[in-house]
Design a protein around this motif. Structure first.
Motif, PDB file in Angstrom:
ATOM      1  N   THR A   1     -10.351   0.224  -3.786  1.00  0.00           N
ATOM      2  CA  THR A   1      -9.769  -0.087  -5.099  1.00  0.00           C
ATOM      3  C   THR A   1      -8.252  -0.209  -5.010  1.00  0.00           C
ATOM      4  O   THR A   1      -7.637  -1.031  -5.686  1.00  0.00           O
ATOM      5  CB  THR A   1     -10.110   1.036  -6.117  1.00  0.00           C
ATOM      6  N   GLY A   2      -7.644   0.651  -4.209  1.00  0.00           N
ATOM      7  CA  GLY A   2      -6.186   0.650  -4.104  1.00  0.00           C
ATOM      8  C   GLY A   2      -5.745   1.157  -2.747  1.00  0.00           C
ATOM      9  O   GLY A   2      -6.502   1.840  -2.050  1.00  0.00           O
ATOM     10  N   ILE A   3      -4.496   0.780  -2.397  1.00  0.00           N
ATOM     11  CA  ILE A   3      -3.989   1.127  -1.058  1.00  0.00           C
ATOM     12  C   ILE A   3      -2.665   1.879  -1.164  1.00  0.00           C
ATOM     13  O   ILE A   3      -1.803   1.524  -1.977  1.00  0.00           O
ATOM     14  CB  ILE A   3      -3.773  -0.161  -0.222  1.00  0.00           C
ATOM     15  N   LEU A   4      -2.529   2.898  -0.315  1.00  0.00           N
ATOM     16  CA  LEU A   4      -1.232   3.547  -0.124  1.00  0.00           C
ATOM     17  C   LEU A   4      -0.853   3.302   1.330  1.00  0.00           C
ATOM     18  O   LEU A   4      -1.499   3.834   2.240  1.00  0.00           O
ATOM     19  CB  LEU A   4      -1.331   5.056  -0.403  1.00  0.00           C
ATOM     20  N   LEU A   5       0.162   2.472   1.522  1.00  0.00           N
ATOM     21  CA  LEU A   5       0.631   2.183   2.887  1.00  0.00           C
ATOM     22  C   LEU A   5       1.834   3.078   3.160  1.00  0.00           C
ATOM     23  O   LEU A   5       2.861   2.967   2.480  1.00  0.00           O
ATOM     24  CB  LEU A   5       1.010   0.700   3.001  1.00  0.00           C
ATOM     25  N   LEU A   6       1.691   3.969   4.138  1.00  0.00           N
ATOM     26  CA  LEU A   6       2.787   4.898   4.428  1.00  0.00           C
ATOM     27  C   LEU A   6       3.868   4.192   5.244  1.00  0.00           C
ATOM     28  O   LEU A   6       3.569   3.518   6.230  1.00  0.00           O
ATOM     29  CB  LEU A   6       2.255   6.140   5.156  1.00  0.00           C
ATOM     30  N   ARG A   7       5.096   4.321   4.808  1.00  0.00           N
ATOM     31  CA  ARG A   7       6.218   3.637   5.452  1.00  0.00           C
ATOM     32  C   ARG A   7       7.351   4.613   5.719  1.00  0.00           C
ATOM     33  O   ARG A   7       7.402   5.659   5.074  1.00  0.00           O
ATOM     34  CB  ARG A   7       6.727   2.515   4.532  1.00  0.00           C
ATOM     35  N   PRO A   8       8.313   4.258   6.543  1.00  0.00           N
ATOM     36  CA  PRO A   8       8.448   2.980   7.245  1.00  0.00           C
ATOM     37  C   PRO A   8       7.428   2.822   8.366  1.00  0.00           C
ATOM     38  O   PRO A   8       7.001   3.810   8.970  1.00  0.00           O
ATOM     39  CB  PRO A   8       9.872   3.046   7.810  1.00  0.00           C
ATOM     40  N   LEU A   9       7.097   1.551   8.630  1.00  0.00           N
ATOM     41  CA  LEU A   9       6.178   1.241   9.729  1.00  0.00           C
ATOM     42  C   LEU A   9       6.975   1.164  11.019  1.00  0.00           C
ATOM     43  O   LEU A   9       8.190   0.925  10.999  1.00  0.00           O
ATOM     44  CB  LEU A   9       5.497  -0.102   9.446  1.00  0.00           C
ATOM     45  N   PRO A  10       6.317   1.338  12.174  1.00  0.00           N
ATOM     46  CA  PRO A  10       7.048   1.207  13.444  1.00  0.00           C
ATOM     47  C   PRO A  10       7.717  -0.174  13.557  1.00  0.00           C
ATOM     48  O   PRO A  10       7.260  -1.141  12.927  1.00  0.00           O
ATOM     49  CB  PRO A  10       5.947   1.362  14.498  1.00  0.00           C
ATOM     50  N   LYS A  11       8.785  -0.208  14.347  1.00  0.00           N
ATOM     51  CA  LYS A  11       9.658  -1.406  14.414  1.00  0.00           C
ATOM     52  C   LYS A  11       8.930  -2.701  14.755  1.00  0.00           C
ATOM     53  O   LYS A  11       9.309  -3.782  14.292  1.00  0.00           O
ATOM     54  CB  LYS A  11      10.773  -1.169  15.434  1.00  0.00           C
ATOM     55  N   GLN A  12       7.884  -2.600  15.619  1.00  0.00           N
ATOM     56  CA  GLN A  12       7.231  -3.850  16.052  1.00  0.00           C
ATOM     57  C   GLN A  12       6.413  -4.493  14.920  1.00  0.00           C
ATOM     58  O   GLN A  12       6.018  -5.660  15.022  1.00  0.00           O
ATOM     59  CB  GLN A  12       6.336  -3.605  17.290  1.00  0.00           C
ATOM     60  N   ILE A  13       6.184  -3.738  13.858  1.00  0.00           N
ATOM     61  CA  ILE A  13       5.409  -4.305  12.733  1.00  0.00           C
ATOM     62  C   ILE A  13       6.373  -4.859  11.675  1.00  0.00           C
ATOM     63  O   ILE A  13       7.277  -4.153  11.220  1.00  0.00           O
ATOM     64  CB  ILE A  13       4.478  -3.245  12.119  1.00  0.00           C
ATOM     65  N   ARG A  14       6.157  -6.137  11.341  1.00  0.00           N
ATOM     66  CA  ARG A  14       7.054  -6.781  10.378  1.00  0.00           C
ATOM     67  C   ARG A  14       6.545  -6.474   8.955  1.00  0.00           C
ATOM     68  O   ARG A  14       5.604  -7.077   8.462  1.00  0.00           O
ATOM     69  CB  ARG A  14       7.105  -8.293  10.643  1.00  0.00           C
ATOM     70  N   GLU A  15       7.234  -5.500   8.345  1.00  0.00           N
ATOM     71  CA  GLU A  15       6.786  -5.003   7.031  1.00  0.00           C
ATOM     72  C   GLU A  15       6.648  -6.107   5.997  1.00  0.00           C
ATOM     73  O   GLU A  15       5.697  -6.137   5.221  1.00  0.00           O
ATOM     74  CB  GLU A  15       7.778  -3.954   6.512  1.00  0.00           C
ATOM     75  N   LYS A  16       7.633  -7.020   5.990  1.00  0.00           N
ATOM     76  CA  LYS A  16       7.624  -8.084   4.974  1.00  0.00           C
ATOM     77  C   LYS A  16       6.345  -8.902   5.059  1.00  0.00           C
ATOM     78  O   LYS A  16       5.771  -9.292   4.043  1.00  0.00           O
ATOM     79  CB  LYS A  16       8.834  -8.998   5.165  1.00  0.00           C
ATOM     80  N   ASP A  17       5.925  -9.163   6.285  1.00  0.00           N
ATOM     81  CA  ASP A  17       4.715  -9.952   6.504  1.00  0.00           C
ATOM     82  C   ASP A  17       3.489  -9.201   5.974  1.00  0.00           C
ATOM     83  O   ASP A  17       2.613  -9.775   5.319  1.00  0.00           O
ATOM     84  CB  ASP A  17       4.589 -10.235   8.018  1.00  0.00           C
ATOM     85  N   ILE A  18       3.447  -7.901   6.226  1.00  0.00           N
ATOM     86  CA  ILE A  18       2.312  -7.090   5.757  1.00  0.00           C
ATOM     87  C   ILE A  18       2.292  -7.065   4.226  1.00  0.00           C
ATOM     88  O   ILE A  18       1.251  -7.207   3.592  1.00  0.00           O
ATOM     89  CB  ILE A  18       2.391  -5.642   6.328  1.00  0.00           C
ATOM     90  N   MET A  19       3.477  -6.925   3.637  1.00  0.00           N
ATOM     91  CA  MET A  19       3.534  -6.869   2.168  1.00  0.00           C
ATOM     92  C   MET A  19       3.079  -8.176   1.539  1.00  0.00           C
ATOM     93  O   MET A  19       2.545  -8.192   0.442  1.00  0.00           O
ATOM     94  CB  MET A  19       4.945  -6.541   1.715  1.00  0.00           C
ATOM     95  N   GLN A  20       3.322  -9.273   2.274  1.00  0.00           N
ATOM     96  CA  GLN A  20       2.905 -10.570   1.724  1.00  0.00           C
ATOM     97  C   GLN A  20       1.390 -10.731   1.671  1.00  0.00           C
ATOM     98  O   GLN A  20       0.870 -11.474   0.847  1.00  0.00           O
ATOM     99  CB  GLN A  20       3.528 -11.705   2.536  1.00  0.00           C
ATOM    100  N   VAL A  21       0.690 -10.037   2.586  1.00  0.00           N
ATOM    101  CA  VAL A  21      -0.770 -10.174   2.565  1.00  0.00           C
ATOM    102  C   VAL A  21      -1.424  -9.151   1.616  1.00  0.00           C
ATOM    103  O   VAL A  21      -2.616  -9.210   1.358  1.00  0.00           O
ATOM    104  CB  VAL A  21      -1.404 -10.055   3.980  1.00  0.00           C
ATOM    105  N   MET A  22      -0.613  -8.233   1.106  1.00  0.00           N
ATOM    106  CA  MET A  22      -1.175  -7.168   0.264  1.00  0.00           C
ATOM    107  C   MET A  22      -1.456  -7.686  -1.158  1.00  0.00           C
ATOM    108  O   MET A  22      -0.604  -8.328  -1.760  1.00  0.00           O
ATOM    109  CB  MET A  22      -0.180  -6.009   0.204  1.00  0.00           C
ATOM    110  N   ASP A  23      -2.637  -7.375  -1.653  1.00  0.00           N
ATOM    111  CA  ASP A  23      -3.015  -7.761  -3.011  1.00  0.00           C
ATOM    112  C   ASP A  23      -2.194  -6.908  -3.997  1.00  0.00           C
ATOM    113  O   ASP A  23      -2.325  -5.679  -3.987  1.00  0.00           O
ATOM    114  CB  ASP A  23      -4.526  -7.495  -3.165  1.00  0.00           C
ATOM    115  N   PRO A  24      -1.367  -7.513  -4.848  1.00  0.00           N
ATOM    116  CA  PRO A  24      -0.548  -6.716  -5.777  1.00  0.00           C
ATOM    117  C   PRO A  24      -1.397  -5.803  -6.664  1.00  0.00           C
ATOM    118  O   PRO A  24      -0.942  -4.732  -7.057  1.00  0.00           O
ATOM    119  CB  PRO A  24       0.171  -7.763  -6.633  1.00  0.00           C
ATOM    120  N   ASP A  25      -2.635  -6.201  -6.920  1.00  0.00           N
ATOM    121  CA  ASP A  25      -3.492  -5.365  -7.769  1.00  0.00           C
ATOM    122  C   ASP A  25      -4.002  -4.120  -7.041  1.00  0.00           C
ATOM    123  O   ASP A  25      -4.573  -3.215  -7.647  1.00  0.00           O
ATOM    124  CB  ASP A  25      -4.689  -6.174  -8.283  1.00  0.00           C
TER     125      ASP A  25
END
Ligand code: NDP
Length: 283
Positions: free
Chosen positions: A88-112
């Motif tokens: 139903t919902g996601i909690l993504l714990l941040r910051p993510l390790p450097k090799q992961i491009r956070e912006k890219d992950i956020m773009q695939v995340m469903d805002p709902d």
């Protein structure tokens, strides 16, 4: 000085969540906590959030990935979690390790499903004063503390120390929405003491142990401490020197046991909102 306890606020939110649960006809909303690596702060937050969901009668499952996972592998796994109809919902714990491009992950995340308001869609809604967006839980927790204690915000001079995207900036927008007159302070603020002392409601979110003492607090002010730090004796403390403000502030939140204790209750509230929205869409 009155101590504003987070537990009292959480208890009120629990009632709201329980009422909302009844509208879901037996469906139990599911939170997915996504953690990469073993950062102790993340592990501790995950533990607190898990306990809270269980106490509130909500479902929770952790997805844990090794700290050295590649961006591609994490993205693929995250997309699956994001698309899972059981989540139903996601909690993504941040910051993510450097090799992961956070912006890219956020773009695939469903805002709902973005319960902690980290992706652009939610940030835009919060800045537009659109209540359909999820605000970051900690920022909203500050407003919840005020509302639960029936502290008026309209027309009040609110000073926020800190301008991060997690606390300071979204909180300033939430306070504006509540018709406060907001001052945002940061490391380049010329006269921090004056800006703080002028506040009727002072929010500390700088992450500096006990940096605000009685000299920063106006007579009768309400002080909300978001900071979570460790003092010189290894004890948890806030950004406010709580003991020193007793004769100046009218009310204040302690650390621990203040705003921090409300954050995961707000997360639960967001999970319910996500579930109610989904169930309406399906009807
Ligand atoms: P950041 O480090 O991202 O931001 C800190 C902000 O405070 C910055 O805007 C910085 O200014 C400002 N600041 C730092 N030092 C000073 C100073 N001496 N004078 C004036 N401004 C200052 O921190 P976060 O926003 O992520 O977190 C803030 C605090 O809240 C931390 O203690 C954190 O642990 C806690 N927190 C608690 C949560 C909870 O209760 N669950 C969740 C999230 C955070 P500048 O922009 O100029 O650098």
């Amino acid at each position: 000085m009155i101590t504003l306890k987070g537990a009292d606020v959480s208890a009120r939110i629990k009632e709201e969540v329980q009422d909302a649960l009844e509208k879901l006809d037996g469906i139990v909303p599911q939170l997915a906590i996504v953690r990469v690596g073993e950062n102790p702060d993340d592990v501790s937050y995950e533990r607190g959030a898990t306990r809270r969901m269980e106490k509130f009668g909500l479902g929770v499952r952790s997805f844990v990935f090794p700290a050295d996972i590649s961006h591609e592998a994490f993205r693929e796994a995250f997309v699956k979690i994001n698309q899972d109809p059981e989540v139903t919902g996601i909690l993504l714990l941040r910051p993510l390790p450097k090799q992961i491009r956070e912006k890219d992950i956020m773009q695939v995340m469903d805002p709902d499903k973005d319960l902690d308001g980290i992706c652009q869609g939610n940030i835009a809604r919060v800045f537009a004063g659109d209540e359909s967006g999820f605000a970051p839980c900690t920022a909203e927790a500050v407003v919840e503390v005020l509302k639960a204690n029936r502290i008026p915000i309209t027309g009040k001079r609110v000073t926020i120390v800190g301008r991060s995207m997690v606390v300071g900036k979204p909180l300033s927008m939430l306070m504006l929405k509540e018709n406060a007159t907001v001052t945002i302070c940061h490391t380049r603020t010329a006269d921090l003491k004056a800006a703080c002392k002028n506040a009727e409601i002072l929010v500390a979110a700088a992450g500096r142990a006990k940096m605000l003492d009685a000299e920063y607090v106006g007579k009768g002010a309400i002080v909300l401490d978001v900071g979570i730090n460790v003092d010189e004796n290894g004890k948890l403390c806030g950004d406010v020197d709580f003991d020193s403000i007793h004769n100046v502030a009218s009310m204040a939140t302690p650390v621990p046991g203040g705003v921090g204790a409300v954050t995961t209750a707000v997360l639960a509230k967001h999970l319910l909102r996500a579930a109610l929205r989904k169930s309406k869409e399906q009807k």
